[in-house]
Design a protein around this motif. Sequence first.
Motif, mmCIF file in Angstrom:
data_model
loop_
_atom_site.group_PDB
_atom_site.id
_atom_site.type_symbol
_atom_site.label_atom_id
_atom_site.label_comp_id
_atom_site.label_asym_id
_atom_site.label_seq_id
_atom_site.Cartn_x
_atom_site.Cartn_y
_atom_site.Cartn_z
ATOM 1 N N LEU A 210 0.808 -1.222 0.000
ATOM 2 C CA LEU A 210 0.000 0.000 0.000
ATOM 3 C C LEU A 210 0.843 1.275 0.000
ATOM 4 C CD1 LEU A 210 -2.920 -0.979 2.393
ATOM 5 C CD2 LEU A 210 -3.064 -0.498 -0.050
ATOM 6 N N ILE A 211 2.031 1.225 0.602
ATOM 7 C CA ILE A 211 2.847 2.447 0.623
ATOM 8 C C ILE A 211 3.296 2.815 -0.800
ATOM 9 C CG2 ILE A 211 5.037 3.440 1.451
ATOM 10 C CD1 ILE A 211 4.426 2.005 4.140
ATOM 11 N N PRO A 212 3.835 1.864 -1.599
ATOM 12 C CA PRO A 212 4.117 2.214 -2.996
ATOM 13 C C PRO A 212 2.857 2.588 -3.771
ATOM 14 C CG PRO A 212 5.226 0.174 -2.409
ATOM 15 C CD PRO A 212 4.315 0.512 -1.275
ATOM 16 N N PHE A 213 1.751 1.904 -3.463
ATOM 17 C CA PHE A 213 0.508 2.216 -4.179
ATOM 18 C C PHE A 213 0.057 3.648 -3.876
ATOM 19 C CE2 PHE A 213 -4.145 2.474 -4.267
ATOM 20 C CZ PHE A 213 -4.355 2.187 -5.598
ATOM 21 N N SER A 214 0.202 4.057 -2.615
ATOM 22 C CA SER A 214 -0.179 5.427 -2.231
ATOM 23 C C SER A 214 0.637 6.439 -3.029
ATOM 24 C CB SER A 214 0.080 5.652 -0.743
ATOM 25 O OG SER A 214 -0.814 4.896 0.024
ATOM 26 N N TRP A 215 1.915 6.155 -3.138
ATOM 27 C CA TRP A 215 2.795 7.062 -3.880
ATOM 28 C C TRP A 215 2.381 7.103 -5.349
ATOM 29 C CZ3 TRP A 215 6.136 5.743 -7.906
ATOM 30 C CH2 TRP A 215 6.941 6.786 -8.356
ATOM 31 N N TRP A 216 2.191 5.910 -5.931
ATOM 32 C CA TRP A 216 1.866 5.850 -7.354
ATOM 33 C C TRP A 216 0.523 6.544 -7.643
ATOM 34 C CZ3 TRP A 216 -2.351 3.728 -9.827
ATOM 35 C CH2 TRP A 216 -2.260 3.691 -11.225
ATOM 36 N N SER A 217 -0.477 6.265 -6.812
ATOM 37 C CA SER A 217 -1.818 6.774 -7.106
ATOM 38 C C SER A 217 -1.858 8.300 -7.051
ATOM 39 C CB SER A 217 -2.851 6.167 -6.150
ATOM 40 O OG SER A 217 -2.498 6.406 -4.810
ATOM 41 N N VAL A 218 -1.133 8.895 -6.102
ATOM 42 C CA VAL A 218 -1.233 10.354 -5.988
ATOM 43 C C VAL A 218 -0.416 11.035 -7.086
ATOM 44 C CG1 VAL A 218 0.698 10.898 -4.423
ATOM 45 C CG2 VAL A 218 -1.435 12.193 -4.268
ATOM 46 N N LYS A 219 0.603 10.331 -7.605
ATOM 47 C CA LYS A 219 1.395 10.909 -8.688
ATOM 48 C C LYS A 219 0.688 10.752 -10.035
ATOM 49 C CE LYS A 219 5.048 12.344 -6.537
ATOM 50 N NZ LYS A 219 5.317 13.769 -6.478
ATOM 51 N N ASN A 220 -0.343 9.916 -10.066
ATOM 52 C CA ASN A 220 -1.021 9.642 -11.332
ATOM 53 C C ASN A 220 -2.495 10.033 -11.308
ATOM 54 O OD1 ASN A 220 0.976 8.148 -13.271
ATOM 55 N ND2 ASN A 220 1.392 7.395 -11.213
ATOM 56 N N HIS A 221 -2.782 11.117 -10.613
ATOM 57 C CA HIS A 221 -4.128 11.699 -10.627
ATOM 58 C C HIS A 221 -5.206 10.765 -10.101
ATOM 59 C CE1 HIS A 221 -1.987 14.598 -12.967
ATOM 60 N NE2 HIS A 221 -1.821 13.750 -13.976
ATOM 61 N N HIS A 222 -4.854 9.880 -9.163
ATOM 62 C CA HIS A 222 -5.880 9.043 -8.528
ATOM 63 C C HIS A 222 -5.915 9.355 -7.042
ATOM 64 C CE1 HIS A 222 -6.682 6.794 -12.117
ATOM 65 N NE2 HIS A 222 -5.415 6.442 -12.240
ATOM 66 N N THR A 223 -6.139 10.635 -6.738
ATOM 67 C CA THR A 223 -6.103 11.051 -5.338
ATOM 68 C C THR A 223 -7.161 10.329 -4.512
ATOM 69 O OG1 THR A 223 -5.365 13.180 -6.159
ATOM 70 C CG2 THR A 223 -5.986 13.098 -3.854
ATOM 71 N N ASP A 224 -8.291 9.978 -5.147
ATOM 72 C CA ASP A 224 -9.320 9.252 -4.393
ATOM 73 C C ASP A 224 -8.793 7.884 -3.944
ATOM 74 O OD1 ASP A 224 -9.233 8.810 -7.114
ATOM 75 O OD2 ASP A 224 -11.362 8.402 -7.336
ATOM 76 N N TRP A 225 -8.085 7.187 -4.830
ATOM 77 C CA TRP A 225 -7.479 5.901 -4.441
ATOM 78 C C TRP A 225 -6.445 6.122 -3.344
ATOM 79 C CZ3 TRP A 225 -6.175 3.440 -9.881
ATOM 80 C CH2 TRP A 225 -7.380 3.277 -10.589
#
Lengths: 156, 207
Positions: B11-26
């Motif tokens: 989840l920590i890498p996923f959090s980083w990836w999602s916010v860098k790729n316009h998926h702030t809701d995720w």
Amino acid sequence: MRIQLVAATALVSLTAASVAFAGLPKTKALAIMHERHEGMEKIGDTNKLLRREIISSSPFMPAIQSGAATIAGLSVRANGWFPKGTGPELGKTGAKPEIWQKPQDFTAKLRSFQAAAQAFNAAARSGDMNAIKARYADLGGSCKACHDSYRAEMHH
Amino acid sequence: MRLVHWLLAALIPFSWWSVKNHHTDWHIWSGITILTLLIFRLLWGFVGSSTARWADFVRGPRAVLGYLRGGWRGTGHTPLGAISVVAMFGAVAVQVGLGLVAEDEDGLYTGPLAGLVSIDTSDAARDIHEQWFYVILGLVVLHLAAILFYRLRGQGLTWPMITGRARAAPGTTAMRPGKWWVALICLAVALAISRWVVAGAPPFSPS
């Protein structure tokens, strides 16, 4: 009101188009970039205030109405914010070069933001909270749609 | 317990990836899930298996020095590893706390508790939240380097973390596993607290 808006829009677009066509002097371009930055920041700050009112259980209607009018006004001004030559090649900006590479798509997204801002403003003036919430969600979606493609991360 | 670890690792890498790729809701939901995992781990550290208990594995500086001199025999986290566990737990907890009250630059997304603080505080929390990621990144790099270090010294740590089985040194007491129903209660409490946070933490949520 509506006619005035349309007239203002047309005038600003025309000015922007002619300036872009003539090639923009550097000082003028930098001034536009500055105005764009301030304007966008104002829209963002206003949006933050609006968001808090709208999710609150006792929203303060005059604050919503004033915020909605501010964003609607600035959305029209945005017509003049993106002439050619005001991209990252000139100075620090969050505007991506793609704005001028895909002008049709960009303009469509700008129009959809402007339409959403006007619709939200109309809902705010009606005072109907359900309509306000719905149009506010549309407005946020229109900001995001454009920013996802055309706004770079910028730290200042 | 091990599942919590691997979920965090995902989840920590996923959090980083999602916010860098316009998926702030995720990104926000990923953060809420991490919050649930942290609460679960905190509780499990009081009522869980012997090797998971804070009181059992967190030692003082003397034990750490003793371990470094080679005088430690046991199962689970070493006294030095305990510092790493507490540091990573604390750093992720700070990150989640900041995220809960943060808002994005455009005001399009807010953490569930952003309404409890002012707009300026919320913006400041976002700035620190962005920088604090590098603290977590540093600790993760240290964590991976330590695993590599032990591997080179002939002690694989990854496989035991997946299977839960490790060869115990002679003379050590085996771990005492936790009870499944206690784990279930911890999970239920963690989920309940997370839901309460998502709801804006009534009755403190803005009126």
